[in-house]
Motif scaffolding. Structure first.
Motif, PDB file in Angstrom:
ATOM      1  N   PRO A  15       0.821  -1.214   0.000  1.00 51.89           N
ATOM      2  CA  PRO A  15       0.000   0.000   0.000  1.00 51.89           C
ATOM      3  C   PRO A  15       0.856   1.266   0.000  1.00 51.89           C
ATOM      4  CG  PRO A  15      -0.698  -1.544   1.720  1.00 51.89           C
ATOM      5  CD  PRO A  15       0.601  -2.045   1.191  1.00 51.89           C
ATOM      6  N   ALA A  16       0.364   2.309  -0.619  1.00 53.69           N
ATOM      7  CA  ALA A  16       1.080   3.584  -0.664  1.00 53.69           C
ATOM      8  C   ALA A  16       1.345   4.113   0.741  1.00 53.69           C
ATOM      9  CB  ALA A  16       0.275   4.600  -1.477  1.00 53.69           C
ATOM     10  N   ALA A  17       0.408   3.856   1.647  1.00 51.13           N
ATOM     11  CA  ALA A  17       0.578   4.349   3.025  1.00 51.13           C
ATOM     12  C   ALA A  17       1.790   3.711   3.696  1.00 51.13           C
ATOM     13  CB  ALA A  17      -0.681   4.065   3.839  1.00 51.13           C
ATOM     14  N   ALA A  18       2.067   2.442   3.370  1.00 51.04           N
ATOM     15  CA  ALA A  18       3.222   1.768   3.970  1.00 51.04           C
ATOM     16  C   ALA A  18       4.533   2.369   3.457  1.00 51.04           C
ATOM     17  CB  ALA A  18       3.167   0.274   3.655  1.00 51.04           C
ATOM     18  N   LEU A  19       4.567   2.747   2.170  1.00 51.47           N
ATOM     19  CA  LEU A  19       5.750   3.397   1.629  1.00 51.47           C
ATOM     20  C   LEU A  19       5.990   4.738   2.315  1.00 51.47           C
ATOM     21  CD1 LEU A  19       5.078   2.675  -2.151  1.00 51.47           C
ATOM     22  CD2 LEU A  19       6.897   1.668  -0.784  1.00 51.47           C
ATOM     23  N   ALA A  20       4.935   5.507   2.474  1.00 52.54           N
ATOM     24  CA  ALA A  20       5.055   6.813   3.118  1.00 52.54           C
ATOM     25  C   ALA A  20       5.486   6.674   4.576  1.00 52.54           C
ATOM     26  CB  ALA A  20       3.727   7.564   3.017  1.00 52.54           C
ATOM     27  N   LYS A  21       4.922   5.679   5.266  1.00 51.11           N
ATOM     28  CA  LYS A  21       5.249   5.477   6.677  1.00 51.11           C
ATOM     29  C   LYS A  21       6.708   5.055   6.841  1.00 51.11           C
ATOM     30  CE  LYS A  21       3.485   3.064  10.802  1.00 51.11           C
ATOM     31  NZ  LYS A  21       3.196   4.302  11.556  1.00 51.11           N
TER      32      LYS A  21
END
Length: 448
Positions: free
Chosen positions: A74-80
């Motif tokens: 998920p994109a959120a995991a990359l950002a995190k």
């Protein structure tokens, strides 16, 4: 009490083979049976071909010890991952990216047009591969640096669609990343602007790229190092996809004379042995005094390392050793026959000696250019040919992601001028239809 470290010795002093060359079979080398692995990965690749994501989920549990419900990160995991990245690591990665871009940007090819005859030109266009899959290993160590080394040249080549894959982690170094690639790999992807990332490793990941799944579109080219299962899958699927190489265990060869610093030589041998128990560490020298000093340093330095068991096994393996030679000329013949992934030169006038080397993935000149620099921040690429393939292959570069296309543009007069030669050659090869294709364009009285 320190455990003594000594490498196997191969004494080539006084030995000259037919033609004055060096027999490659005499030199240390890891034994990898990719053909045997091929038959083991074939059913895995076929399974991914037919069942797609469901197969990848099962293999993640079987091989990586973690249950996942999808492969796309998920994109959120990359950002995190980027948000939580250690600032010092982020700064180091950013500098690695900056230097890699400086070097790889200069590798870009430009189209060229050659006027062969009046009215006849051949243009060579350089066109990037449309979609590339980049494999980043995740076994004994974690390699965000490999993200940099794969992504930067692809981006500089102009590849429009990039996907990265790396094995899912069963025990990540955080409380949220289970079933995802290592957070440092995710953070490196985010830094480079790569938002298509997958949690898949091994042969099954190469099959995912080759055949596509419900989550991942097929690619045209796969690059990046991996273990023997990755190498076997690349061999199996080559043709359906392009590959950079069948990467084997890492190698360092050091050509040294009596001016070399034994502590530096030992440290550099250890640095590559740290990768894997199959990693190769080879010293080529004409100095017995250096050999003794290096082995004393190895004994002391290995005992102080974090991964001393892995390193000791690598140094004791048949792929590692010390090659004694008569002189520097024979030493150069040995390293050219070996064709090391990484070759360090620790001699007097090291730059001049390095200029005489013909076969190496990358050459590191003198005391202040260790392989570790190339692994991270020299600006060079660390995805390099192994297993002696440096005798015929190159490391990853912008060129790896480009295709040269010839565009042929001839006028009627230019074709008429050479048509009789084309017809003659076609008939000499018993391919008369080739000649007929030209005759059809003229009242077959072509001026000679």
């Amino acid at each position: 009490m320190l455990r003594s470290i000594s490498l196997a010795r191969i004494d080539l002093r006084g030995a000259v083979s037919a033609g004055g060359g060096i027999d490659r079979d005499l030199l240390p080398r890891a034994e990898l049976d990719v053909e045997a692995a091929l038959e083991k990965v074939r059913p895995i690749c076929e399974d991914v071909h037919h069942r797609g994501t469901a197969a990848l989920i099962e293999y993640a549990e079987r091989f990586d010890g973690v249950r996942i419900d999808r492969t796309r990160v998920p994109a959120a995991a990359l950002a995190k991952a980027l948000e939580e990245l250690d600032p010092a690591v982020r700064a180091a990665l950013e500098e690695s990216i900056r230097r890699a871009r400086i070097v790889h940007r200069e590798q870009r090819r430009t189209d060229s047009t050659v006027k062969v005859v009046p009215g006849g030109t051949v243009t060579e266009r350089w066109v990037p591969v449309e979609r590339v899959g980049l494999y980043v290993p995740g076994g004994n160590a974690v390699y965000p640096s490999s993200v940099v080394m794969n992504v930067v040249p692809a981006q500089e080549a102009g590849v429009g669609s990039l996907a990265v894959t790396s094995p899912p982690q069963a025990a990540p170094p955080n409380d949220w990343g289970r079933g995802l690639p290592h957070p440092a790999i995710l953070a490196a992807c985010a830094l480079l602007g790569v938002d298509e990332v997958y949690a898949a490793g091994g042969a099954q990941a190469i099959a995912m790229f080759a055949y596509g799944t419900e989550e991942c579109r097929p690619v045209q080219l796969v690059t990046g190092p991996g273990n023997i299962w990755v190498a076997a899958a690349k061999r199996l699927l080559k043709g359906r996809i392009g590959i950079d190489a069948e990467a084997g265990p890492t190698e360092i060869a050091i050509l040294a004379d009596d001016t070399a610093d034994a502590a530096h030589v030992a440290a550099d041998l250890i640095s590559q042995a740290e990768h894997d128990t199959l990693a190769a560490a080879v010293l080529v020298t004409d100095s017995e005094a250096l050999v003794q000093a290096v082995e004393a340093e190895l004994t002391t330095q290995v005992a102080a390392t974090k991964h001393q068991e892995r390193i000791s096994e690598a140094l004791a393996g048949r792929q590692s050793g010390i090659v004694l030679v008569d002189d520097l000329a024979q030493g150069l013949a040995v390293v050219d026959a070996y064709g090391a992934e990484h070759l360090e030169i620790h001699t007097a006038d090291a730059a001049a000696v390095a200029a005489r080397v013909r076969n190496a993935g990358a050459i590191f000149v003198g005391t202040y250019a260790p392989v570790s620099l190339g692994d991270y921040c020299a600006g060079s690429n660390h995805v390099l040919p192994t297993g002696g393939c440096a005798c015929h292959s190159s490391g990853l570069s912008v060129q790896s992601f480009l295709r040269g296309i010839h565009v042929v543009d001839y006028t009627r007069d230019a074709l008429a001028e050479v048509a009789h030669h084309v017809v003659t050659l076609a008939e000499a090869e018993d391919l008369p239809a080739h000649g007929a294709a030209l005759k059809a364009r003229f009242d077959w009285k072509v001026p000679r």
